[in-house]
Design a protein around this motif. Structure first.
Motif, PDB file in Angstrom:
ATOM      1  N   HIS A 127     -58.285 -47.381  -2.789  1.00 42.87           N
ATOM      2  CA  HIS A 127     -58.457 -46.226  -3.661  1.00 42.87           C
ATOM      3  C   HIS A 127     -59.549 -46.585  -4.653  1.00 42.87           C
ATOM      4  O   HIS A 127     -59.478 -47.625  -5.317  1.00 42.87           O
ATOM      5  N   LEU A 128     -60.552 -45.730  -4.752  1.00 41.87           N
ATOM      6  CA  LEU A 128     -61.672 -45.947  -5.652  1.00 41.87           C
ATOM      7  C   LEU A 128     -61.719 -44.844  -6.698  1.00 41.87           C
ATOM      8  O   LEU A 128     -61.441 -43.681  -6.391  1.00 41.87           O
ATOM      9  N   LYS A 129     -62.089 -45.217  -7.893  1.00 47.01           N
ATOM     10  CA  LYS A 129     -62.390 -44.242  -8.941  1.00 47.01           C
ATOM     11  C   LYS A 129     -63.877 -44.360  -9.202  1.00 47.01           C
ATOM     12  O   LYS A 129     -64.372 -45.452  -9.498  1.00 47.01           O
ATOM     13  N   ILE A 130     -64.589 -43.239  -9.053  1.00 47.32           N
ATOM     14  CA  ILE A 130     -66.038 -43.292  -9.257  1.00 47.32           C
ATOM     15  C   ILE A 130     -66.457 -42.276 -10.316  1.00 47.32           C
ATOM     16  O   ILE A 130     -65.774 -41.267 -10.530  1.00 47.32           O
ATOM     17  N   ASN A 146     -68.400 -54.174  -5.017  1.00 48.83           N
ATOM     18  CA  ASN A 146     -68.864 -54.965  -6.166  1.00 48.83           C
ATOM     19  C   ASN A 146     -70.312 -54.683  -6.536  1.00 48.83           C
ATOM     20  O   ASN A 146     -70.708 -54.906  -7.679  1.00 48.83           O
ATOM     21  N   ASP A 147     -71.098 -54.168  -5.595  1.00 50.74           N
ATOM     22  CA  ASP A 147     -72.513 -53.878  -5.852  1.00 50.74           C
ATOM     23  C   ASP A 147     -72.759 -52.476  -6.404  1.00 50.74           C
ATOM     24  O   ASP A 147     -73.863 -52.184  -6.847  1.00 50.74           O
ATOM     25  N   ARG A 148     -71.774 -51.616  -6.367  1.00 58.02           N
ATOM     26  CA  ARG A 148     -71.982 -50.211  -6.749  1.00 58.02           C
ATOM     27  C   ARG A 148     -71.490 -49.953  -8.167  1.00 58.02           C
ATOM     28  O   ARG A 148     -70.301 -50.043  -8.454  1.00 58.02           O
ATOM     29  N   ASN A 149     -72.396 -49.574  -9.050  1.00 54.83           N
ATOM     30  CA  ASN A 149     -72.049 -49.321 -10.448  1.00 54.83           C
ATOM     31  C   ASN A 149     -71.212 -48.077 -10.648  1.00 54.83           C
ATOM     32  O   ASN A 149     -70.469 -47.975 -11.627  1.00 54.83           O
ATOM     33  N   GLU A 150     -71.336 -47.099  -9.744  1.00 53.65           N
ATOM     34  CA  GLU A 150     -70.573 -45.869  -9.932  1.00 53.65           C
ATOM     35  C   GLU A 150     -69.084 -46.060  -9.657  1.00 53.65           C
ATOM     36  O   GLU A 150     -68.272 -45.226 -10.039  1.00 53.65           O
TER      37      GLU A 150
END
Length: 147
Positions: free
Chosen positions: A104-107, A86-90
């Motif tokens: 699973h993350l989309k950055i 939640n803290d990471r904008n990317e």
């Protein structure tokens, strides 16, 4: 709230252009602007419409890298990792999943250096697999999946 055909028409038209005037939207579905406005307010109040957004050209913003990261957590306590997400904008999307991995993350980042820095931070929480996007094939409105 049970959605009817008119609600779906309104949602489809709003998803194509969320700035459309109620009067113009009403003309397309044979309703008055006021009646459309009342339905839109009800959709908002019931949480069907959660927000209005803007689609931008990510390349023109300098976000050249899209990566999909599968996270394999090293602990059963995921609270600190969820705070990290939640803290990471990317991180533009995050899903807790069944199957391979835990998340699973989309950055989106603008350089390999930033990608490497991000991945180094992931190691605080567990291991990962990385997949880089080489071409954006399809993005569509999720509303079309219901029609």
């Amino acid at each position: 709230m049970v959605l009817d055909n008119i609600d779906f028409q309104i949602l489809r038209l709003l998803s194509e252009n969320s700035r459309i005037q109620w009067k113009d939207l009403g003309e397309k579905i044979h309703m008055t602007g006021q009646a459309v406005g009342n339905r839109i307010k009800k959709l908002e109040e019931n949480g069907v419409i959660k927000a209005y957004s803007l689609i931008v050209d990510e390349m023109k913003l300098g976000l050249y890298y899209t990566a999909f990261v599968i996270i394999y957590m090293k602990t059963a306590n995921h609270d600190s990792f969820i705070r990290f997400i939640n803290d990471r904008n990317e991180i533009v999307e995050a899903h807790r999943v069944s199957g391979e991995g835990c998340y699973h993350l989309k950055i989106k980042v603008n350089s390999q250096e930033l990608l490497n820095l991000f991945l180094n931070k992931i190691l605080d929480y567990g291991n990962y697999s990385l997949y880089l996007s080489i071409q954006d094939i399809k993005q569509h409105n999720p509303l079309t999946a219901t029609i």
